[in-house]
Design an enzyme around this catalytic site. Structure first.
Site, PDB file in Angstrom:
ATOM      1  N   ARG A  33       0.494  54.971  35.584  1.00  0.00           N
ATOM      2  CA  ARG A  33       1.762  55.390  36.185  1.00  0.00           C
ATOM      3  C   ARG A  33       2.896  54.781  35.374  1.00  0.00           C
ATOM      4  O   ARG A  33       2.684  53.983  34.474  1.00  0.00           O
ATOM      5  CB  ARG A  33       1.843  54.937  37.638  1.00  0.00           C
ATOM      6  CG  ARG A  33       1.437  53.489  37.828  1.00  0.00           C
ATOM      7  CD  ARG A  33       2.197  52.766  38.877  1.00  0.00           C
ATOM      8  NE  ARG A  33       3.613  52.670  38.590  1.00  0.00           N
ATOM      9  CZ  ARG A  33       4.158  51.764  37.759  1.00  0.00           C
ATOM     10  NH1 ARG A  33       3.397  50.899  37.086  1.00  0.00           N
ATOM     11  NH2 ARG A  33       5.463  51.738  37.571  1.00  0.00           N
ATOM     12  N   ALA A  37       6.930  56.187  33.981  1.00  0.00           N
ATOM     13  CA  ALA A  37       7.346  57.360  33.210  1.00  0.00           C
ATOM     14  C   ALA A  37       6.932  57.315  31.731  1.00  0.00           C
ATOM     15  O   ALA A  37       6.332  58.260  31.221  1.00  0.00           O
ATOM     16  CB  ALA A  37       8.855  57.563  33.344  1.00  0.00           C
ATOM     17  N   ASP A  56      12.427  57.852  36.464  1.00  0.00           N
ATOM     18  CA  ASP A  56      11.391  58.854  36.212  1.00  0.00           C
ATOM     19  C   ASP A  56      11.975  60.167  35.713  1.00  0.00           C
ATOM     20  O   ASP A  56      11.263  60.952  35.086  1.00  0.00           O
ATOM     21  CB  ASP A  56      10.582  59.088  37.483  1.00  0.00           C
ATOM     22  CG  ASP A  56       9.658  57.911  37.771  1.00  0.00           C
ATOM     23  OD1 ASP A  56       8.486  57.972  37.364  1.00  0.00           O
ATOM     24  OD2 ASP A  56      10.124  56.927  38.370  1.00  0.00           O
ATOM     25  N   ARG A  94       1.835  65.296  38.348  1.00  0.00           N
ATOM     26  CA  ARG A  94       2.889  64.680  39.158  1.00  0.00           C
ATOM     27  C   ARG A  94       4.199  65.336  38.752  1.00  0.00           C
ATOM     28  O   ARG A  94       4.533  65.365  37.562  1.00  0.00           O
ATOM     29  CB  ARG A  94       2.945  63.166  38.956  1.00  0.00           C
ATOM     30  CG  ARG A  94       1.687  62.436  39.454  1.00  0.00           C
ATOM     31  CD  ARG A  94       1.881  60.935  39.442  1.00  0.00           C
ATOM     32  NE  ARG A  94       2.793  60.506  40.497  1.00  0.00           N
ATOM     33  CZ  ARG A  94       3.343  59.285  40.554  1.00  0.00           C
ATOM     34  NH1 ARG A  94       3.081  58.398  39.595  1.00  0.00           N
ATOM     35  NH2 ARG A  94       4.140  58.958  41.538  1.00  0.00           N
ATOM     36  N   GLN A 153       3.853  48.495  44.471  1.00  0.00           N
ATOM     37  CA  GLN A 153       3.835  48.354  43.013  1.00  0.00           C
ATOM     38  C   GLN A 153       4.668  47.184  42.505  1.00  0.00           C
ATOM     39  O   GLN A 153       4.430  46.680  41.415  1.00  0.00           O
ATOM     40  CB  GLN A 153       4.294  49.671  42.368  1.00  0.00           C
ATOM     41  CG  GLN A 153       3.282  50.776  42.581  1.00  0.00           C
ATOM     42  CD  GLN A 153       3.795  52.127  42.135  1.00  0.00           C
ATOM     43  OE1 GLN A 153       4.961  52.292  41.798  1.00  0.00           O
ATOM     44  NE2 GLN A 153       2.922  53.115  42.153  1.00  0.00           N
ATOM     45  N   LYS A 184      11.800  55.382  41.909  1.00  0.00           N
ATOM     46  CA  LYS A 184      10.944  55.065  43.048  1.00  0.00           C
ATOM     47  C   LYS A 184      11.731  55.016  44.348  1.00  0.00           C
ATOM     48  O   LYS A 184      12.869  54.549  44.377  1.00  0.00           O
ATOM     49  CB  LYS A 184      10.258  53.719  42.802  1.00  0.00           C
ATOM     50  CG  LYS A 184       9.175  53.370  43.786  1.00  0.00           C
ATOM     51  CD  LYS A 184       8.080  54.441  43.783  1.00  0.00           C
ATOM     52  CE  LYS A 184       7.438  54.576  42.403  1.00  0.00           C
ATOM     53  NZ  LYS A 184       6.616  55.767  42.261  1.00  0.00           N
TER      54      LYS A 184
END
Length: 321
Positions: free
Chosen positions: A45, A47, A224, A79, A183, A235
């Site tokens: 995960r 970007a 992202d 995604r 995260q 996020k």
């Protein structure tokens, strides 16, 4: 530290981010299906790392003797919010007419570029932070994970911390836990501990209170997708941080590689926001924590209007909308 994502010659290797911090585990992915699964369950995960995953997914597709373009589209759609994933796919796929070796060479070039680009973006952002806050040990706030694990190497927003820490200019870092999958608490805290940077983990809901008590000099986040007008998708919880930072007069700095800028997206209203599995909210550690039949709103990202952002910094400098 090894690369977060790499190519071994016959497989994609990733650090499994769902296993940290309890276990440092490296996975080998040999099929497009395995790569798509790793992306969707957040084993890989961030970007910039997803950009590399997209390109390497095309490499795997060229070796599968199937429909390369259809497999590449599966990877690109794994995604929807992070533009880097489709960017990496498109960049590698453009080399397909030249043959599989040209596709591989392009993917390897993306891997090799990543650390240089993110080092430069975070170096420039560090200077922006010092210009805003002064040259002194700073109390920084981090949301999600924008460090080594979110990139091929080095990191974006957390890369700023590495630059400042090397100069003795980090007092401490407040780490938001950050959903989904905690995260911040699991990944950012692990990276900071490995680097010897002082930190404290806090609930996401404590951030505004920390600002009001003078515990935050600057907020650092990644991105992202960045729209042409400077709106930033990041996020979930980033938008609220930006509002709180604006209210308290605290700089809010976004750091990302230029591949995260989507110039075809006029503003943040058009960005598709991924919604995650309700089970991530309804249970914790395998234990149900909500009433049976509870409905869930679980977006993985939100969009922060550019007006709330002090600076968006890429390797090319401060972004002008």
């Amino acid at each position: 530290m090894r690369r977060t994502i790499d190519w071994t010659g016959d497989a994609v290797t990733i650090i499994d981010q769902t296993a940290l911090p309890a276990e440092y585990r490296v996975l080998e992915l040999r099929t497009v299906g395995e790569l798509v699964d790793a992306v969707q369950r957040l084993a890989v995960r961030g970007a910039p790392a997803l950009g590399a995953a997209g390109a390497l997914g095309v490499v795997l597709a060229t070796r599968a003797n199937g429909d390369v373009e259809a497999d590449a589209d599966r990877v690109a759609q794994a995604r929807p919010t992070a533009v880097n994933l489709s960017w990496g796919v498109s960049r590698a796929l453009a080399k397909l007419p030249e043959g599989p070796e040209a596709v591989l060479a392009e993917a390897l070039a993306i891997l090799d570029e990543d650390e240089r680009i993110n080092r430069e973006a975070s170096r420039l952002a560090a200077e922006v932070v010092l210009a805003q806050c002064g040259r002194r040990p700073l109390s920084l706030l981090s949301h999600c994970n924008a460090g080594h694990l979110a990139t091929v190497a080095w990191g974006s927003a957390l890369g700023v911390v590495w630059h400042l820490h090397a100069r003795g200019l980090v007092g401490s870092v407040l780490v938001d836990e950050t959903r989904p999958l905690l995260q911040g608490a699991r990944l950012t805290a692990w990276e900071l501990a490995e680097a010897g940077v002082p930190y404290r983990i806090q609930p996401d809901g404590a951030a505004a209170a920390a600002m009001s008590r003078g515990l935050v000099d600057c907020v650092l986040v990644g991105a992202d997708r960045i729209a042409a007008n400077g709106d930033v998708a990041n996020k979930i919880g980033t938008y609220g941080l930006a509002i709180a930072a604006k209210h308290h007069g605290i700089p809010f700095v976004v750091v990302a590689p230029s591949s995260t800028v989507d110039s075809a997206m006029p503003d943040g209203a058009g960005i598709v926001i991924e919604e995650r599995d309700p089970g991530e909210v309804l249970s914790f550690g395998g234990t149900k924590v909500a009433p049976e039949g509870a409905e869930v709103f679980n977006p993985a990202f939100d969009v922060t209007p550019f007006e709330l952002v002090t600076a968006v910094v890429t390797e090319q400098g401060v972004l002008s909308p």
